[in-house]
Design a protein around this motif. Structure first.
Motif, PDB file in Angstrom:
ATOM      1  N   ALA A  88       0.672  -1.159   0.183  1.00  0.00           N
ATOM      2  CA  ALA A  88       0.072   0.007   0.265  1.00  0.00           C
ATOM      3  C   ALA A  88       0.648   1.573   0.073  1.00  0.00           C
ATOM      4  CB  ALA A  88      -0.893  -0.271   1.218  1.00  0.00           C
ATOM      5  N   THR A  89       2.550   1.467   1.000  1.00  0.00           N
ATOM      6  CA  THR A  89       2.624   2.310   0.277  1.00  0.00           C
ATOM      7  C   THR A  89       3.984   2.813  -0.715  1.00  0.00           C
ATOM      8  OG1 THR A  89       3.298   2.040   2.736  1.00  0.00           O
ATOM      9  CG2 THR A  89       4.982   3.734   2.628  1.00  0.00           C
ATOM     10  N   ALA A  90       3.849   1.837  -0.781  1.00  0.00           N
ATOM     11  CA  ALA A  90       4.458   1.645  -2.697  1.00  0.00           C
ATOM     12  C   ALA A  90       3.282   1.900  -3.634  1.00  0.00           C
ATOM     13  CB  ALA A  90       4.907   0.166  -2.966  1.00  0.00           C
ATOM     14  N   LYS A  91       2.419   1.876  -3.485  1.00  0.00           N
ATOM     15  CA  LYS A  91       1.314   1.802  -4.229  1.00  0.00           C
ATOM     16  C   LYS A  91       0.912   3.916  -4.147  1.00  0.00           C
ATOM     17  CE  LYS A  91      -3.559   1.302  -6.040  1.00  0.00           C
ATOM     18  NZ  LYS A  91      -4.382   0.410  -5.909  1.00  0.00           N
ATOM     19  N   GLN A  92       0.912   4.072  -2.898  1.00  0.00           N
ATOM     20  CA  GLN A  92       0.803   5.546  -2.724  1.00  0.00           C
ATOM     21  C   GLN A  92       2.096   6.449  -2.617  1.00  0.00           C
ATOM     22  OE1 GLN A  92       0.658   6.566   1.226  1.00  0.00           O
ATOM     23  NE2 GLN A  92      -0.032   8.465   1.359  1.00  0.00           N
ATOM     24  N   LEU A  93       3.176   6.141  -2.779  1.00  0.00           N
ATOM     25  CA  LEU A  93       4.640   6.384  -3.333  1.00  0.00           C
ATOM     26  C   LEU A  93       4.487   6.418  -4.765  1.00  0.00           C
ATOM     27  CD1 LEU A  93       7.364   4.935  -0.557  1.00  0.00           C
ATOM     28  CD2 LEU A  93       6.717   7.238  -1.067  1.00  0.00           C
ATOM     29  N   GLN A  94       4.063   5.651  -5.107  1.00  0.00           N
ATOM     30  CA  GLN A  94       3.801   5.592  -7.316  1.00  0.00           C
ATOM     31  C   GLN A  94       3.041   6.924  -7.397  1.00  0.00           C
ATOM     32  OE1 GLN A  94       1.523   2.736  -9.110  1.00  0.00           O
ATOM     33  NE2 GLN A  94       1.206   3.926 -10.663  1.00  0.00           N
ATOM     34  N   GLU A  95       1.933   7.183  -6.557  1.00  0.00           N
ATOM     35  CA  GLU A  95       0.547   7.968  -7.343  1.00  0.00           C
ATOM     36  C   GLU A  95       0.979   9.381  -6.864  1.00  0.00           C
ATOM     37  OE1 GLU A  95      -3.265   6.773  -5.074  1.00  0.00           O
ATOM     38  OE2 GLU A  95      -3.083   4.579  -5.986  1.00  0.00           O
ATOM     39  N   GLN A  96       1.789   9.580  -6.358  1.00  0.00           N
ATOM     40  CA  GLN A  96       2.557  10.716  -5.395  1.00  0.00           C
ATOM     41  C   GLN A  96       3.511  11.139  -6.515  1.00  0.00           C
ATOM     42  OE1 GLN A  96       3.745  10.293  -1.645  1.00  0.00           O
ATOM     43  NE2 GLN A  96       1.695  10.982  -0.792  1.00  0.00           N
ATOM     44  N   GLU A  97       4.044   9.853  -6.550  1.00  0.00           N
ATOM     45  CA  GLU A  97       5.139  10.544  -8.158  1.00  0.00           C
ATOM     46  C   GLU A  97       4.866  10.882  -9.582  1.00  0.00           C
ATOM     47  OE1 GLU A  97       8.622   8.067 -10.546  1.00  0.00           O
ATOM     48  OE2 GLU A  97       7.425   7.457  -8.493  1.00  0.00           O
ATOM     49  N   LEU A 142       6.613 -10.259   0.489  1.00  0.00           N
ATOM     50  CA  LEU A 142       7.399  -8.785   1.634  1.00  0.00           C
ATOM     51  C   LEU A 142       9.070  -8.839   0.762  1.00  0.00           C
ATOM     52  CD1 LEU A 142       7.732 -10.376   4.995  1.00  0.00           C
ATOM     53  CD2 LEU A 142       6.772  -7.698   4.725  1.00  0.00           C
ATOM     54  N   ALA A 143       8.882  -9.379  -0.663  1.00  0.00           N
ATOM     55  CA  ALA A 143      10.498  -8.989  -0.929  1.00  0.00           C
ATOM     56  C   ALA A 143      10.620  -8.582  -1.872  1.00  0.00           C
ATOM     57  CB  ALA A 143      10.845 -10.858  -1.070  1.00  0.00           C
ATOM     58  N   ARG A 144       8.883  -8.745  -2.566  1.00  0.00           N
ATOM     59  CA  ARG A 144       8.862  -7.887  -3.651  1.00  0.00           C
ATOM     60  C   ARG A 144       8.876  -6.653  -3.688  1.00  0.00           C
ATOM     61  NH1 ARG A 144       4.582 -11.166  -7.510  1.00  0.00           N
ATOM     62  NH2 ARG A 144       4.303  -9.020  -8.921  1.00  0.00           N
ATOM     63  N   ALA A 145       7.516  -6.785  -2.046  1.00  0.00           N
ATOM     64  CA  ALA A 145       7.810  -5.234  -1.332  1.00  0.00           C
ATOM     65  C   ALA A 145       8.403  -4.105  -1.794  1.00  0.00           C
ATOM     66  CB  ALA A 145       6.466  -5.255  -0.038  1.00  0.00           C
ATOM     67  N   GLU A 146       9.183  -5.285  -0.861  1.00  0.00           N
ATOM     68  CA  GLU A 146      10.863  -3.927  -0.608  1.00  0.00           C
ATOM     69  C   GLU A 146      11.408  -3.605  -2.089  1.00  0.00           C
ATOM     70  OE1 GLU A 146      12.962  -6.966   1.533  1.00  0.00           O
ATOM     71  OE2 GLU A 146      11.873  -6.245   3.774  1.00  0.00           O
ATOM     72  N   ALA A 147      11.171  -4.534  -3.081  1.00  0.00           N
ATOM     73  CA  ALA A 147      11.732  -4.192  -3.896  1.00  0.00           C
ATOM     74  C   ALA A 147      11.574  -2.948  -4.154  1.00  0.00           C
ATOM     75  CB  ALA A 147      12.142  -5.358  -5.306  1.00  0.00           C
ATOM     76  N   ASP A 148      10.034  -2.761  -4.669  1.00  0.00           N
ATOM     77  CA  ASP A 148       8.729  -2.074  -5.243  1.00  0.00           C
ATOM     78  C   ASP A 148       9.508  -0.687  -4.403  1.00  0.00           C
ATOM     79  OD1 ASP A 148       7.243  -3.763  -6.817  1.00  0.00           O
ATOM     80  OD2 ASP A 148       5.836  -3.931  -5.740  1.00  0.00           O
ATOM     81  N   LEU A 149       9.949  -0.710  -2.912  1.00  0.00           N
ATOM     82  CA  LEU A 149       9.925   0.553  -2.304  1.00  0.00           C
ATOM     83  C   LEU A 149      11.440   1.282  -2.539  1.00  0.00           C
ATOM     84  CD1 LEU A 149       8.621   0.267   1.069  1.00  0.00           C
ATOM     85  CD2 LEU A 149       7.806   1.544  -0.532  1.00  0.00           C
ATOM     86  N   SER A 150      11.861  -0.074  -3.343  1.00  0.00           N
ATOM     87  CA  SER A 150      13.715   0.300  -3.116  1.00  0.00           C
ATOM     88  C   SER A 150      13.377   1.069  -4.882  1.00  0.00           C
ATOM     89  CB  SER A 150      14.635  -0.701  -3.157  1.00  0.00           C
ATOM     90  OG  SER A 150      15.706   0.068  -4.317  1.00  0.00           O
ATOM     91  N   ALA A 151      12.635   0.413  -5.362  1.00  0.00           N
ATOM     92  CA  ALA A 151      12.888   1.032  -7.069  1.00  0.00           C
ATOM     93  C   ALA A 151      11.835   2.919  -7.353  1.00  0.00           C
ATOM     94  CB  ALA A 151      11.635   0.246  -7.501  1.00  0.00           C
ATOM     95  N   ARG A 152      11.138   2.615  -6.556  1.00  0.00           N
ATOM     96  CA  ARG A 152       9.955   3.907  -5.843  1.00  0.00           C
ATOM     97  C   ARG A 152      11.175   5.374  -5.363  1.00  0.00           C
ATOM     98  NH1 ARG A 152       6.956   2.811  -8.464  1.00  0.00           N
ATOM     99  NH2 ARG A 152       7.331   4.515  -9.437  1.00  0.00           N
ATOM    100  N   LYS A 153      12.016   4.223  -4.197  1.00  0.00           N
ATOM    101  CA  LYS A 153      12.749   5.227  -4.089  1.00  0.00           C
ATOM    102  C   LYS A 153      14.162   5.705  -5.346  1.00  0.00           C
ATOM    103  CE  LYS A 153      16.755   6.207  -0.138  1.00  0.00           C
ATOM    104  NZ  LYS A 153      17.749   6.727  -1.807  1.00  0.00           N
ATOM    105  N   GLU A 154      14.410   5.290  -5.624  1.00  0.00           N
ATOM    106  CA  GLU A 154      15.696   5.413  -7.212  1.00  0.00           C
ATOM    107  C   GLU A 154      14.484   5.882  -7.962  1.00  0.00           C
ATOM    108  OE1 GLU A 154      17.367   1.786  -8.838  1.00  0.00           O
ATOM    109  OE2 GLU A 154      18.034   0.963  -7.360  1.00  0.00           O
ATOM    110  N   SER A 155      13.617   5.837  -7.989  1.00  0.00           N
ATOM    111  CA  SER A 155      12.988   6.890  -9.269  1.00  0.00           C
ATOM    112  C   SER A 155      12.193   8.303  -8.559  1.00  0.00           C
ATOM    113  CB  SER A 155      11.474   5.854  -9.518  1.00  0.00           C
ATOM    114  OG  SER A 155      10.478   6.818 -10.622  1.00  0.00           O
ATOM    115  N   LEU A 156      12.112   8.161  -7.064  1.00  0.00           N
ATOM    116  CA  LEU A 156      11.673   9.649  -6.578  1.00  0.00           C
ATOM    117  C   LEU A 156      13.058  10.528  -6.786  1.00  0.00           C
ATOM    118  CD1 LEU A 156       9.386   8.641  -3.740  1.00  0.00           C
ATOM    119  CD2 LEU A 156       9.404  10.205  -6.275  1.00  0.00           C
ATOM    120  N   ASP A 157      14.090  10.069  -6.181  1.00  0.00           N
ATOM    121  CA  ASP A 157      16.002  10.575  -6.347  1.00  0.00           C
ATOM    122  C   ASP A 157      15.806  10.737  -7.544  1.00  0.00           C
ATOM    123  OD1 ASP A 157      15.766  10.127  -3.546  1.00  0.00           O
ATOM    124  OD2 ASP A 157      17.811   8.243  -4.736  1.00  0.00           O
ATOM    125  N   ASP A 158      15.771  10.193  -9.761  1.00  0.00           N
ATOM    126  CA  ASP A 158      15.755  10.574 -10.495  1.00  0.00           C
ATOM    127  C   ASP A 158      14.826  11.920 -10.374  1.00  0.00           C
ATOM    128  OD1 ASP A 158      16.995  10.537 -13.538  1.00  0.00           O
ATOM    129  OD2 ASP A 158      14.085  10.056 -13.598  1.00  0.00           O
TER     130      ASP A 158
END
Length: 315
Positions: A88-97, A142-158
């Motif tokens: 849910a956090t990863a999805k919310q971050l994606q919508e905000q991004e 859990l592993a996929r959710a953590e990977a999604d959050l990591s990808a979101r962080k890289e994308s937000l940094d970009d």
């Protein structure tokens, strides 16, 4: 001579005396059978006691396993909840991004983290004991959710780097050999720098290339209901107020000085006139859909010496 033994049974009060004669061999084999029977009885008793003790042990082990099962189920449930929260956090971050990229005019990400994502509650299973497959599925989520959050962080940094670059480009328009007391191009003192949103609403089209790179959009579109107030983004003088035949419809241009100008287009009604001085936040028009427009919105531009720049750098 054959040896015999006589056994007499004498009643207590003068009854008939009974006599039995047994040979030595008979007594011998009788003793053997008696001993054998006694051994069998003792063996059966020991076996029964051992079986009962073993059964008690099995009951205790079963109780222990049931307790372990309850603990494992609680742990799996907690992990499942954590996986759901992370998704849910990863999805919310994606919508905000996505919204931030629209505002910044940045290109969308190549892939979305929630595409083909497996929901935690999908394919529910049950049973007295948690299966290894169910546990593995939750750990995989859990592993996929953590990977999604990591990808979101890289994308937000970009995205952050992109916004910083846009701001640097906007700040790079500086007048060479400025006279003392002058300001960089696009930066004005007091309230003359456009930093206010011209209207409430949703950004329906960002600055930059759109429609697969076939069109360059020189501003941002903010959509809302017909008649939504449009206000001046900064202090300035109305350079033009009225109809534009080039597709902008009813529009207002405000000159903020030092080569800086803002444009507000597709208005339903304009309430200022050319030459009028306006203050930041002052009502200048009402949102409409005039000119080349598919629905009520305000097209907002920031221009420096006639060149459109990304308005996000000023908001």
């Amino acid at each position: 001579m054959k040896e015999e033994y006589t056994i007499k049974i004498v009643p207590r009060e003068g009854g008939t005396v009974h006599s039995f004669k047994l040979s030595k061999a008979t007594l011998k084999w009788g003793g053997v059978f008696l001993a054998a029977g006694l051994c069998m009885f003792v063996g059966a008793f020991i076996y029964a006691v051992y079986g009962q003790i073993h059964a008690w042990g099995n009951d205790a082990e079963n109780r222990r396993l049931r307790q372990v099962n309850v603990i494992q189920q609680e742990q799996l449930l907690e992990l499942s909840k954590k996986a759901g929260d992370l998704q849910a956090t990863a999805k919310q971050l994606q919508e905000q991004e996505t919204e931030l990229r629209r505002l910044a005019g940045a290109s969308p990400t190549a892939a979305q983290s929630d595409e083909n994502a497996e929901e935690v509650g999908e394919g529910g299973e049950g049973g007295p004991f948690p299966s290894n497959e169910a546990a593995a599925k939750i750990y995989n989520l859990l592993a996929r959710a953590e990977a999604d959050l990591s990808a979101r962080k890289e994308s937000l940094d970009d995205l952050s780097a992109h916004i910083k670059s846009e701001r640097e480009k906007a700040a790079a328009f500086v007048m060479p050999n400025m006279a003392a007391g002058s300001f960089p191009l696009g930066i004005m003192p007091g309230g003359a720098t456009p930093s206010l949103w011209p209207a409430r609403g949703v950004v329906s089209s960002p600055y930059g290339l759109r429609w697969g790179g076939t069109d360059f959009h020189p501003g941002i579109d903010i959509a809302n209901d017909m008649g939504t107030p449009i206000v001046a983004a900064a202090d300035g003088t109305v350079d033009y107020a009225g109809w534009n035949a080039g597709g902008y419809g009813n529009m207002v241009d405000i000159d903020h000085g030092n080569g800086l100008m803002t444009r507000y287009a597709h208005a339903m009604q304009v309430v200022v006139v050319t030459g009028q001085h306006v203050r930041k936040g002052q009502l200048i028009a009402y949102m409409g859909s005039t000119g080349f427009s598919t629905g009520p919105h305000v097209h907002y531009e920031v221009r420096i010496n006639g060149r459109a720049v990304n308005p996000v750098g000023y908001l």
